[in-house]
Design an enzyme around this catalytic site. Structure first.
Site, PDB file in Angstrom:
ATOM      1  N   HIS A  71       0.826  -1.212   0.000  1.00 39.18           N
ATOM      2  CA  HIS A  71       0.000   0.000   0.000  1.00 39.18           C
ATOM      3  C   HIS A  71       0.861   1.263   0.000  1.00 39.18           C
ATOM      4  O   HIS A  71       1.879   1.308   0.670  1.00 39.18           O
ATOM      5  CB  HIS A  71      -0.912   0.023   1.235  1.00 39.18           C
ATOM      6  CG  HIS A  71      -2.019  -0.989   1.157  1.00 39.18           C
ATOM      7  ND1 HIS A  71      -1.787  -2.339   1.282  1.00 39.18           N
ATOM      8  CD2 HIS A  71      -3.344  -0.857   0.928  1.00 39.18           C
ATOM      9  CE1 HIS A  71      -2.943  -2.991   1.153  1.00 39.18           C
ATOM     10  NE2 HIS A  71      -3.901  -2.119   0.931  1.00 39.18           N
ATOM     11  N   PRO A  72       0.419   2.278  -0.749  1.00 39.08           N
ATOM     12  CA  PRO A  72       1.153   3.545  -0.750  1.00 39.08           C
ATOM     13  C   PRO A  72       0.841   4.346   0.520  1.00 39.08           C
ATOM     14  O   PRO A  72      -0.149   4.070   1.195  1.00 39.08           O
ATOM     15  CB  PRO A  72       0.590   4.267  -1.974  1.00 39.08           C
ATOM     16  CG  PRO A  72      -0.796   3.734  -2.105  1.00 39.08           C
ATOM     17  CD  PRO A  72      -0.770   2.312  -1.597  1.00 39.08           C
ATOM     18  N   SER A  88     -10.486   6.847  -5.113  1.00 43.48           N
ATOM     19  CA  SER A  88      -9.685   7.486  -4.065  1.00 43.48           C
ATOM     20  C   SER A  88      -9.964   8.981  -4.014  1.00 43.48           C
ATOM     21  O   SER A  88     -10.028   9.571  -2.944  1.00 43.48           O
ATOM     22  CB  SER A  88      -8.191   7.271  -4.319  1.00 43.48           C
ATOM     23  OG  SER A  88      -7.846   5.935  -4.086  1.00 43.48           O
ATOM     24  N   GLU A  91     -13.096   9.300  -2.220  1.00 40.82           N
ATOM     25  CA  GLU A  91     -12.914   8.962  -0.810  1.00 40.82           C
ATOM     26  C   GLU A  91     -12.128  10.046  -0.077  1.00 40.82           C
ATOM     27  O   GLU A  91     -12.501  10.485   0.993  1.00 40.82           O
ATOM     28  CB  GLU A  91     -12.131   7.646  -0.680  1.00 40.82           C
ATOM     29  CG  GLU A  91     -12.952   6.411  -1.002  1.00 40.82           C
ATOM     30  CD  GLU A  91     -12.065   5.178  -1.069  1.00 40.82           C
ATOM     31  OE1 GLU A  91     -12.590   4.113  -1.381  1.00 40.82           O
ATOM     32  OE2 GLU A  91     -10.848   5.297  -0.809  1.00 40.82           O
ATOM     33  N   GLN A  92     -11.004  10.457  -0.702  1.00 43.80           N
ATOM     34  CA  GLN A  92     -10.134  11.416  -0.025  1.00 43.80           C
ATOM     35  C   GLN A  92     -10.789  12.783   0.001  1.00 43.80           C
ATOM     36  O   GLN A  92     -10.610  13.551   0.945  1.00 43.80           O
ATOM     37  CB  GLN A  92      -8.769  11.465  -0.719  1.00 43.80           C
ATOM     38  CG  GLN A  92      -8.121  10.097  -0.755  1.00 43.80           C
ATOM     39  CD  GLN A  92      -6.629  10.121  -0.508  1.00 43.80           C
ATOM     40  OE1 GLN A  92      -6.026  11.171  -0.295  1.00 43.80           O
ATOM     41  NE2 GLN A  92      -6.030   8.950  -0.514  1.00 43.80           N
ATOM     42  N   PHE A 123       1.119   3.493   7.157  1.00 41.69           N
ATOM     43  CA  PHE A 123      -0.148   3.643   7.883  1.00 41.69           C
ATOM     44  C   PHE A 123      -1.305   3.377   6.929  1.00 41.69           C
ATOM     45  O   PHE A 123      -1.375   3.966   5.854  1.00 41.69           O
ATOM     46  CB  PHE A 123      -0.236   5.068   8.431  1.00 41.69           C
ATOM     47  CG  PHE A 123      -1.558   5.412   9.054  1.00 41.69           C
ATOM     48  CD1 PHE A 123      -1.869   4.987  10.347  1.00 41.69           C
ATOM     49  CD2 PHE A 123      -2.492   6.175   8.361  1.00 41.69           C
ATOM     50  CE1 PHE A 123      -3.086   5.317  10.920  1.00 41.69           C
ATOM     51  CE2 PHE A 123      -3.709   6.507   8.928  1.00 41.69           C
ATOM     52  CZ  PHE A 123      -4.009   6.078  10.210  1.00 41.69           C
ATOM     53  N   ALA A 126      -9.020   2.706   6.085  1.00 42.93           N
ATOM     54  CA  ALA A 126     -10.100   2.838   5.098  1.00 42.93           C
ATOM     55  C   ALA A 126     -10.724   4.199   5.333  1.00 42.93           C
ATOM     56  O   ALA A 126     -11.395   4.416   6.338  1.00 42.93           O
ATOM     57  CB  ALA A 126     -11.124   1.720   5.295  1.00 42.93           C
ATOM     58  N   VAL A 127     -10.450   5.154   4.422  1.00 40.74           N
ATOM     59  CA  VAL A 127     -10.765   6.558   4.738  1.00 40.74           C
ATOM     60  C   VAL A 127     -12.249   6.912   4.617  1.00 40.74           C
ATOM     61  O   VAL A 127     -12.660   7.967   5.082  1.00 40.74           O
ATOM     62  CB  VAL A 127      -9.941   7.555   3.882  1.00 40.74           C
ATOM     63  CG1 VAL A 127      -8.468   7.436   4.198  1.00 40.74           C
ATOM     64  CG2 VAL A 127     -10.205   7.371   2.400  1.00 40.74           C
TER      65      VAL A 127
END
Lengths: 173, 173
Positions: A71-72, A88, A91-92, A123, A126-127
């Site tokens: 994962h990045p 993303s 989500e972000q 880190f 799940a945002v």
């Protein structure tokens, strides 16, 4: 009119296509899809998700660490435009990560670095449902955990991300 | 009886499912699938592949480098059991990479390190049709190239890998 892939369609795919379709459910880890091939047909999305989670749980700590490390970083991800998926971005954006102040961005970078230095993996959270404030608070809090606890927590977050992604892919049964 | 996903099925997917299905065609880079969403329906696999390649070509050098860096090292990949997909196992076995002698393995590691040090990204080759001998020879040869030439060559190899993966996923039209 467009719709989602159905479970019967997924169950009917040959092995290579099935693995290709589910290859991105767990980041950069299509081996998870391979492990559950033999368990087809699946009669619900939760059953498929459970089988994939069980396949990861059946692996040793080393393979699980490799999955986590695939994962990045969260802030790095947000920063590199080319890596952001539509999902993303949504989500972000939902978590407000695209509206970080320079100070918040610097704080995320600092926490990412400390986290990576302490645990040796990125880190993961799940945002969906989070805000940038709750993410920063959560990172600071999780930095206090043991490496073992954090490895477990990252896996739980990865399972949740996989659940969201399966939901994006498959029609409800 | 199982078969591949058909283009009409792919064309009929909603945006999130389409991106999820094609998310692993280009390593860790579902943004490529997003860029071509608007061009649906596709009437052949080569047309879809060309559109995805054009989307990558339309990006700047930085996004292309990010795509290249999203790939794991060849020998590292072979070495880490958990990361090997069924497809990779078949491919790498086809190329004899699972039958490396310790000397060959050490040589691959040495070349990987030199390559990464010189160019700042991993060596990428579509291994289907290669042998471990031809891969080692190719790495040594490509190490002599300029960084610009190698960036271009890695992209070409990535396009070829994407073509193989699309072929695994989709029924011929």
């Amino acid at each position: 009119m467009t719709s989602k892939l159905t479970l019967p369609q997924l169950n009917a795919l040959d092995a290579a296509a099935f693995v290709q379709v589910l290859g991105a459910i767990f980041e950069h880890s299509p081996w998870v899809a391979e492990r559950v091939l033999i368990q087809r047909p699946f009669d619900s999305t939760p059953a498929l998700h459970s089988a994939m989670v069980a396949a990861i749980e059946a692996e040793g700590s080393e393979a699980q660490l490799t999955l986590i490390r695939a994962h990045p970083e969260l802030a790095g991800k947000a920063a590199v435009r080319g890596e952001l998926t539509e999902e993303s971005t949504r989500e972000q954006s939902g978590a407000g990560l695209d509206r970080c102040t320079p100070l918040e961005f610097a704080e995320l970078q600092r926490l990412n670095t400390r986290y990576n230095e302490k645990f040796g993996f990125p880190f993961i959270v799940a945002v969906r449902g989070h805000t940038r404030h709750s993410i920063i608070a959560l990172m600071a809090q999780r930095l206090e955990n043991s490496a073992q606890a954090e490895q477990g927590e990252c896996l739980q977050q990865i399972y949740k991300i996989g659940q969201f992604r399966l939901g994006d892919l498959l029609a409800e049964t």
